[in-house]
Structure formats: C-alpha cells, structure tokens
Design an enzyme around this catalytic site. Structure first.
Site, mmCIF file in Angstrom:
data_model
loop_
_atom_site.group_PDB
_atom_site.id
_atom_site.type_symbol
_atom_site.label_atom_id
_atom_site.label_comp_id
_atom_site.label_asym_id
_atom_site.label_seq_id
_atom_site.Cartn_x
_atom_site.Cartn_y
_atom_site.Cartn_z
ATOM 1 N N GLU A 180 -16.557 10.909 -14.609
ATOM 2 C CA GLU A 180 -17.340 9.486 -13.602
ATOM 3 C C GLU A 180 -16.936 10.546 -12.532
ATOM 4 O O GLU A 180 -17.034 10.265 -11.298
ATOM 5 C CB GLU A 180 -16.133 8.577 -14.078
ATOM 6 C CG GLU A 180 -14.430 9.154 -13.453
ATOM 7 C CD GLU A 180 -13.374 8.091 -13.163
ATOM 8 O OE1 GLU A 180 -13.241 7.110 -12.512
ATOM 9 O OE2 GLU A 180 -12.055 7.893 -13.794
ATOM 10 N N GLU B 102 -10.120 9.254 -22.520
ATOM 11 C CA GLU B 102 -9.626 9.127 -21.347
ATOM 12 C C GLU B 102 -10.314 10.473 -20.877
ATOM 13 O O GLU B 102 -10.670 10.438 -19.665
ATOM 14 C CB GLU B 102 -7.817 9.304 -21.321
ATOM 15 C CG GLU B 102 -7.303 9.371 -19.878
ATOM 16 C CD GLU B 102 -7.728 8.813 -18.725
ATOM 17 O OE1 GLU B 102 -8.325 7.637 -18.736
ATOM 18 O OE2 GLU B 102 -7.393 9.035 -17.292
ATOM 19 N N ARG C 129 4.144 6.723 0.808
ATOM 20 C CA ARG C 129 5.795 7.123 1.083
ATOM 21 C C ARG C 129 6.620 5.548 0.192
ATOM 22 O O ARG C 129 7.572 6.174 -0.182
ATOM 23 C CB ARG C 129 6.550 8.155 1.735
ATOM 24 C CG ARG C 129 5.280 9.230 2.560
ATOM 25 C CD ARG C 129 6.354 9.075 3.808
ATOM 26 N NE ARG C 129 7.610 10.013 3.239
ATOM 27 C CZ ARG C 129 8.012 10.666 2.561
ATOM 28 N NH1 ARG C 129 6.879 11.954 3.026
ATOM 29 N NH2 ARG C 129 8.796 12.128 2.916
ATOM 30 N N CYS D 275 10.996 7.047 1.665
ATOM 31 C CA CYS D 275 10.820 6.348 2.166
ATOM 32 C C CYS D 275 10.022 6.966 3.504
ATOM 33 O O CYS D 275 9.927 7.927 3.459
ATOM 34 C CB CYS D 275 11.425 5.633 2.868
ATOM 35 S SG CYS D 275 13.213 5.018 1.152
ATOM 36 N N TRP E 94 11.070 2.822 -0.202
ATOM 37 C CA TRP E 94 11.171 2.734 -1.657
ATOM 38 C C TRP E 94 12.620 2.865 -1.867
ATOM 39 O O TRP E 94 12.839 3.670 -1.933
ATOM 40 C CB TRP E 94 10.393 4.241 -2.161
ATOM 41 C CG TRP E 94 10.262 4.064 -3.305
ATOM 42 C CD1 TRP E 94 9.098 3.012 -4.239
ATOM 43 C CD2 TRP E 94 11.116 4.478 -4.526
ATOM 44 N NE1 TRP E 94 9.291 3.554 -5.823
ATOM 45 C CE2 TRP E 94 10.186 4.161 -5.875
ATOM 46 C CE3 TRP E 94 12.545 4.830 -4.445
ATOM 47 C CZ2 TRP E 94 10.589 4.426 -6.908
ATOM 48 C CZ3 TRP E 94 12.981 5.234 -5.510
ATOM 49 C CH2 TRP E 94 11.920 4.958 -7.177
ATOM 50 N N LYS F 67 -12.826 10.813 -17.392
ATOM 51 C CA LYS F 67 -12.931 11.838 -16.473
ATOM 52 C C LYS F 67 -13.634 12.852 -16.419
ATOM 53 O O LYS F 67 -14.383 12.834 -14.947
ATOM 54 C CB LYS F 67 -11.250 12.209 -16.515
ATOM 55 C CG LYS F 67 -9.829 12.373 -16.284
ATOM 56 C CD LYS F 67 -9.517 11.312 -15.285
ATOM 57 C CE LYS F 67 -9.689 10.095 -14.243
ATOM 58 N NZ LYS F 67 -9.314 8.737 -15.593
ATOM 59 N N ASN G 104 15.487 7.700 6.067
ATOM 60 C CA ASN G 104 14.793 8.140 4.776
ATOM 61 C C ASN G 104 16.005 8.879 3.848
ATOM 62 O O ASN G 104 15.938 10.517 4.585
ATOM 63 C CB ASN G 104 13.189 8.800 4.911
ATOM 64 C CG ASN G 104 12.857 9.503 3.394
ATOM 65 O OD1 ASN G 104 13.210 8.706 2.099
ATOM 66 N ND2 ASN G 104 12.145 9.869 3.243
ATOM 67 N N GLY G 105 15.984 8.574 2.532
ATOM 68 C CA GLY G 105 16.977 9.766 1.968
ATOM 69 C C GLY G 105 18.220 8.642 1.234
ATOM 70 O O GLY G 105 17.984 7.947 1.061
ATOM 71 N N HIS H 143 -18.586 10.716 -39.182
ATOM 72 C CA HIS H 143 -19.579 9.094 -39.370
ATOM 73 C C HIS H 143 -20.848 9.253 -38.480
ATOM 74 O O HIS H 143 -21.074 8.108 -38.235
ATOM 75 C CB HIS H 143 -18.738 7.996 -39.074
ATOM 76 C CG HIS H 143 -17.524 8.556 -40.848
ATOM 77 N ND1 HIS H 143 -17.759 7.905 -42.230
ATOM 78 C CD2 HIS H 143 -16.377 8.104 -40.377
ATOM 79 C CE1 HIS H 143 -16.984 8.271 -42.427
ATOM 80 N NE2 HIS H 143 -16.065 8.179 -41.540
ATOM 81 N N LYS I 124 -12.662 2.580 -6.460
ATOM 82 C CA LYS I 124 -11.193 2.659 -6.148
ATOM 83 C C LYS I 124 -10.449 1.582 -7.329
ATOM 84 O O LYS I 124 -9.917 1.668 -8.110
ATOM 85 C CB LYS I 124 -10.251 2.476 -5.492
ATOM 86 C CG LYS I 124 -9.034 3.180 -6.055
ATOM 87 C CD LYS I 124 -8.436 4.297 -6.648
ATOM 88 C CE LYS I 124 -7.971 4.445 -7.126
ATOM 89 N NZ LYS I 124 -6.999 5.281 -8.937
HETATM 90 C C1 AGP Z 1 -9.774 5.308 -14.221
HETATM 91 O O1 AGP Z 1 -10.410 6.312 -13.587
HETATM 92 C C2 AGP Z 1 -11.536 4.850 -12.879
HETATM 93 N N1 AGP Z 1 -11.393 4.472 -11.454
HETATM 94 C C3 AGP Z 1 -11.748 2.728 -13.955
HETATM 95 O O2 AGP Z 1 -11.907 2.942 -14.784
HETATM 96 C C4 AGP Z 1 -10.744 2.312 -13.420
HETATM 97 O O3 AGP Z 1 -9.474 2.515 -14.142
HETATM 98 C C5 AGP Z 1 -10.506 0.645 -13.943
HETATM 99 O O4 AGP Z 1 -11.509 0.336 -12.622
HETATM 100 C C6 AGP Z 1 -9.323 -0.435 -13.380
HETATM 101 O O5 AGP Z 1 -8.725 -0.037 -12.763
HETATM 102 P P1 AGP Z 1 -7.332 -0.550 -12.564
HETATM 103 O O6 AGP Z 1 -6.646 0.103 -12.600
HETATM 104 O O7 AGP Z 1 -7.079 -0.670 -10.539
HETATM 105 O O8 AGP Z 1 -7.368 -2.594 -12.699
#
Ligand code: AGP
Length: 614
Positions: A494, A487, A27, A2, A74, A491, A100-101, A510, A609
């Site tokens: 992007e 994945e 937190r 927390c 939390w 990474k 917190n704890g 293929h 994000k």
């Molecule tokens: C992942 O590293 C990217 N930032 C992006 O693909 C992300 O996963 C996607 O936009 C989905 O976001 P969400 O999980 O917040 O729905």
C-alpha cells in the site's frame, strides 16, 4: 497526555483556542473545554467527545473575550465526561485552570481542602489543584502568581498549567514541571500551547518553558519568567520556529507514519493503562464487564473489520480460541454485509476499526444488530460512528493516526484484543491463574520490548536498500504470526506499490513456491515460538530455490540465521505476544522501501485514511 492552549491579547480568543485544540487532538480527545473572560466573569464551555462537539456547544452561546484558556483531555483521573473536562473553576468562582499531567498528592490536598470547607464537582486532580491555589491565595491574601508559586512548591507530580483570575483576566499565569508548555510571543499578544502548533501561523517566536519555571503573561507586557522554588527571575531564550505546521505535528519525523511507528510503545502503554493491573493480577475493561454474561454464554464470536483491522482480528482468532476456548470467525466487513450469513442472537460480534467510519464494517454491524447479536466495538476515535453504533466497546488509545498506513492503531488493537482474550479466558475458567498472570505481566513490559525492536531501524534501512527495486515479495508466517505476514505484505504494497502476498508458511508448497527465484525477497516471520522448527525448514526450502530470505527471529537465534540472508531480531517474549513485536520490523521495512522509491508514504496513491464509501 492532554493538550493545552491559551491566549491573551486583542483578538477574539475563541477561534484561536478551538483551532489550537484541534491541532493538539493527537494528545488526547475524550473531552475538551474553553474558559473565556467576559465582562469580569468566566464563561465555560465543556463537552465530552471530540473538540468539534465542544465547539458546536460554544457557538450556540457567547464566544467573545480576548483572554481564554482551553484544554483537550486524555483521561487519567476520572472517566471522560462533561464534569471531568477541563477547565476547572475554584470554589470561589474566581480562578480557572487547565492542566496537563498528574498531581500525585492530590488526595492529601483534597482532604485538606475539604477540611476547610471546599467542595468538589469532578473526580479530577485538576479541580483539587485550582482550589489549592485558591486556598493559598486566601491564606496569604496575595496575588495569583505568588499563590501559584507557593502552591506548586507543595505539589508532587507533573504539570503544565495555565490559570487566570476573573478579576484580572489580562494576566495569565503558566507553570511547567514534567509536561510540555510553549509560549508564543506576538505583538501585543501572547499564546500558550502544549506544543507550538496552536499559534504557529501567528508568531514564530517561542519560549519553551523549562521544568520548575513559571511565567506571568500579559498582552503588551514583557514576559516575567521565574523559578517556582526561589522566585528568581529567568532570562529565557527566544526560539525562532523553523518548522512549518505539519512538520511540528510530525514531531520532527519526515512522515507521520514513522512518527506513529515510534509512538507504538506509548500507544500500547496508553491502551492498557488503567486496564492492565499486574500488581493486582487483573484486567479491568468496563465494556467487557458490562456484557460479561453475553460473552460468557456466547456460542461464537464473529469478528468483522477491513484491511489492517481485519489482520488484528485474525491475530485475535488465535488468542480467543487459545485462551477463552470460544469459536471465532473472522469476516471481511465487505463480504459479511453482502452474503446472507447465519447470525444467531447468542453470537457476539466484535467490530474493529481505527477510524470508526469504515462503511463496510459499519454495514456489517447494522446487519448483526438487526439479527439480534450483541456488537462490541474496538475503535481509535472516540465518538466515531462505529463507536456510537455498537452496544459496548473498548477504545484503543493510540492517539490520532494520520498516516494512511495503519501502524500504532494495529498494535493497539492487538493489545485490546489480547487483554480481552485473557479476561474472557479467566471469566470462562479456561486457563490457570499462573498462565494468566504470566501473560499479564509479560504484556505489561511489551512497550519496553517494542522500543528494543525499534533500535533495529538502521539494519532494516540497510536491508531495504537491497530490495527497494523488487517487483514482488512473499511474506510467510505460522500460527499467530500468519496474520503478521499478511499485515507486512499489506504495508509494503500500500505504500511502495510493490506487489506482495502473505501466506501461511506451510501453504508455500501448495503453489507459491513456484514463484521463488533469485529475484524474490521472502520475508519469514520466525520467532522462537510455536512452529519454529517447521519455519527453519521453510527457510531452507526457499534458499534451495535461490530465494532471498529476510527473517524476523528471536534474539539469540541459532538455526534460521544459518540459512537466512538477513535476520532482524526481536526480544524473547511469550508466543501469544510475538505479533506485537514481529510486526515492527515489517512496518519499518515497508516505510524505508517506500521512501527509497520516492513514494508519498503518508498519502499513498489511490488510498484514503478512512474508507467511508462502499
Ligand atoms: C491499513 O494500513 C489501511 N490503511 C487500510 O487497510 C485500513 O486498515 C482499512 O481501511 C480499515 O480502516 P479502519 O481500521 O479505519 O476501519
């Protein structure tokens, strides 16, 4: 964990407290509250959900007062709720406390207090603590700081606390054992925080309380720091904070992404804490229990998500079909929402989203609900739109994920989905108790194994230096690690802007094998599980065409190592759980290559994000 914030001085405390809580939301943020000293009384505002919700509640009321304490929670003892939110007030109404704890002997203390007429209104150990301090103060007829000291000497557990008496609000008492607490020293004002972020813009002079210490803070006065056990005065060192706000929030890492990669053992643990119960040999997920019949009778599960969250859905497809024997279809939110899919009312839809705000996923959910399907959400942000739009759900407890490239949210999603696959398999009677318990016990030690994989960071950094100028990369995996290949490729592309593709290893012949030459790094996810022997052949096929192979293998590997150019080891684990480990080296590889290419790892070009637009 927390977050705690406190203030005593000559400013209006409320804005300092709320802004401080917002900086501590990493937190935990399932509820929050503030207690303001106003005209000899305690004014409390507490609310489940993000700090913003509590702020709106308070702004509708009186937010005056120059002493205040605040908390973002939390949940450990007691569900997230308004009643369980801190601060907590003692029965007399005089004392108010944030904590917190965990107080381990809170039950015994609670019984003692109940025997002495105390009543409780929450499920928290914190409400027991504030009343125990009240009890001691009544018994000893003493000042607050003495009552705190005597009480804490009888408490077992971890705490960082902040408490004041409404009859003397100009004096705030703090104490620390096992949880962090920092004091900011201003001119005629004092600040308190779980870290320094709540007060950094007001003062760079800080004292980090040590375990077993307590302090009494007044606005103008000197800080009186003492040992809880002996009441001996402590002469504490004042630190001049060098870091700026963002670097403190980064915990000393260069980028949030690296901080979040390293938070994964904790994020996975926090995600299964209270749900994965190896001693009892069971999993408890309230959202799942509530809709067990819908899942039990489901003809099909449709999983919808975007990006990295779509990859966790792909991992889940293997696990759900393996353990629960339920047909699973994985859909991009953006595709699902625009084609005219067949959704039947017996379908269950699982929507996965870190932010809980992704427009394409949200639209897919609404369409599924209109078709009569039950929609289950897996989000990392409590109170987010998707969390509110779904019929039920399970939060990941990864804490706020700041870096655009998702890391700890992904492994937390896979953790939730793994528990769901196991539990649904048990509910549907699809696999043996011994297999169930073996997986449950192994999942409980995965955080330690993730820590072990993180020890390979220097090796990954060395490898990254060799491939940072590549123009393309190929990621290969099989079975439950095919989504990990996807994945890893996502990474890399992007955050480093290198073109990368993930493929099922068997698919290479293929087409993609035409790409292989001495300039093509090929990352092969080849743990000693499932189709290992076929992956050994795939590595040899790449080497026969002069490709460079970086292989993720199980420690002690003897075959892939003979052909691969580089190997990064993960500890032995059960095949179903390998994605939680194999993804870590790929996260580190993309991070180091991006840093070496001078990219803005946390804010890559063209990305956001949370993609709240179509
Ligand atoms: C992942 O590293 C990217 N930032 C992006 O693909 C992300 O996963 C996607 O936009 C989905 O976001 P969400 O999980 O917040 O729905």
């Amino acid at each position: 964990m927390c977050g705690i914030v406190g203030y005593v001085g000559d400013r209006n405390a409320f804005p300092i407290l709320v802004n401080g809580l917002k900086r501590l939301e990493y937190r935990g943020y399932d509820s929050s509250g503030v207690a303001l000293a106003q005209n000899g009384e305690i004014t409390l505002y507490k609310k489940q959900g993000m700090v913003k919700a509590m702020e709106e509640l308070a702004l509708a009321g009186d937010t005056s007062g120059s002493t205040g304490i605040a908390h973002t929670r939390w949940a450990t003892h007691g569900q997230p709720s308004d009643e369980n939110a801190h601060p907590h007030v003692s029965n007399s109404g005089n004392l108010v406390l944030v904590h917190n704890g965990i107080i381990e002997n809170y039950q015994a203390l609670k019984e003692l207090l109940q025997d002495n007429g105390f009543e409780f209104h929450s499920e928290t150990d914190t409400e027991v603590l504030v009343n125990f301090i009240q009890y001691i103060q009544d018994q000893e007829d003493c000042k607050l700081k003495k009552a705190v000291r005597i009480a804490l000497a009888q408490v077992i557990g971890a705490y960082a606390i902040c408490i004041y008496d409404k009859n003397k609000p100009e004096e705030v008492v703090v104490a620390k054992l096992g949880s962090p607490l920092v004091i900011g020293l201003g001119v005629n004002e004092k600040f308190i925080g779980s870290d320094a972020t709540p007060f950094l813009e007001y003062t760079k002079d800080a004292i980090y309380l040590e375990d077993g210490e307590m302090a009494t803070l007044t606005a103008e006065g000197e800080l009186d720091i003492r040992l809880i056990q002996s009441d001996k005065a402590v002469n504490a060192q004042v630190h001049k904070l060098q870091m700026d706000l963002e670097s403190i929030e980064k915990g000393g890492y260069d980028y949030f992404m690296m901080k979040e990669i390293y938070e994964q053992p904790r994020a996975i643990y926090d995600t299964f804490r209270g749900r994965l119960l190896p001693e009892q040999g069971m999993i408890k997920m309230s959202g799942l229990e509530e809709y067990a019949d819908r899942f039990r009778n489901a003809d099909r599960i449709i999983m919808t998500a975007c990006g990295t969250s779509w990859h966790s859905a792909l991992v889940a497809e293997y696990l759900f079909e393996e353990f629960a024997r339920i047909p699973v279809e994985v859909e991009y939110g953006s595709e699902f929402r625009y084609r005219n899919p067949i959704i039947r009312k017996n379908d269950v839809v699982i929507a996965i989203s870190q932010s809980g705000e992704t427009a394409d996923t949200l639209a897919a959910i609404k369409m599924a609900k209109e078709a009569g399907a039950m929609v289950f959400g897996i989000c990392n942000v409590p109170g987010s739109t998707i969390a509110r739009e779904t019929h039920a759900g399970a939060y990941t407890h990864a804490g706020p994920e700041i870096g655009v490239a998702s890391t700890k949210a992904f492994t937390s999603q896979v953790t939730v989905l793994t528990m769901m696959a196991l539990e649904l398999g048990k509910i549907r009677g699809e696999f043996s108790t011994s297999q169930y318990r073996a997986l449950l016990n192994e999942l409980s030690v995965i955080p330690k194994k993730v820590e072990k994989v993180l020890e390979s960071k220097e090796l990954v950094e060395e490898i990254s230096a060799l491939y940072k100028d590549a123009n393309n990369a190929l990621y290969l995996g099989r079975g439950v690690n095919f989504p990990i290949a996807l994945e890893g490729a996502l990474k890399l592309k992007e955050i480093s802007y290198i073109h990368a593709e993930g493929y099922p290893a068997a698919e290479m012949k293929h087409g993609p094998i035409a790409l292989i030459d001495e300039n093509m790094p090929v990352i092969v996810v080849a743990p000693n599980a499932g189709h290992y022997e076929k992956l050994v052949s795939n590595v040899q096929e790449v080497k026969a065409r002069h490709g460079k192979v970086i292989a993720v293998v199980t420690e002690g590997d003897t075959e892939v190592v003979q052909s691969a150019d580089h190997v990064i080891e993960i500890p032995e684990t059960l095949e179903a759980l390998t994605p939680l480990l194999t993804v870590i080296p790929l996260q580190l590889l993309s991070y180091y290559i991006a840093v070496m290419r001078g990219c803005d790892v946390d804010r890559p070009r063209n990305l956001a994000k949370s993609v709240t637009v179509e």
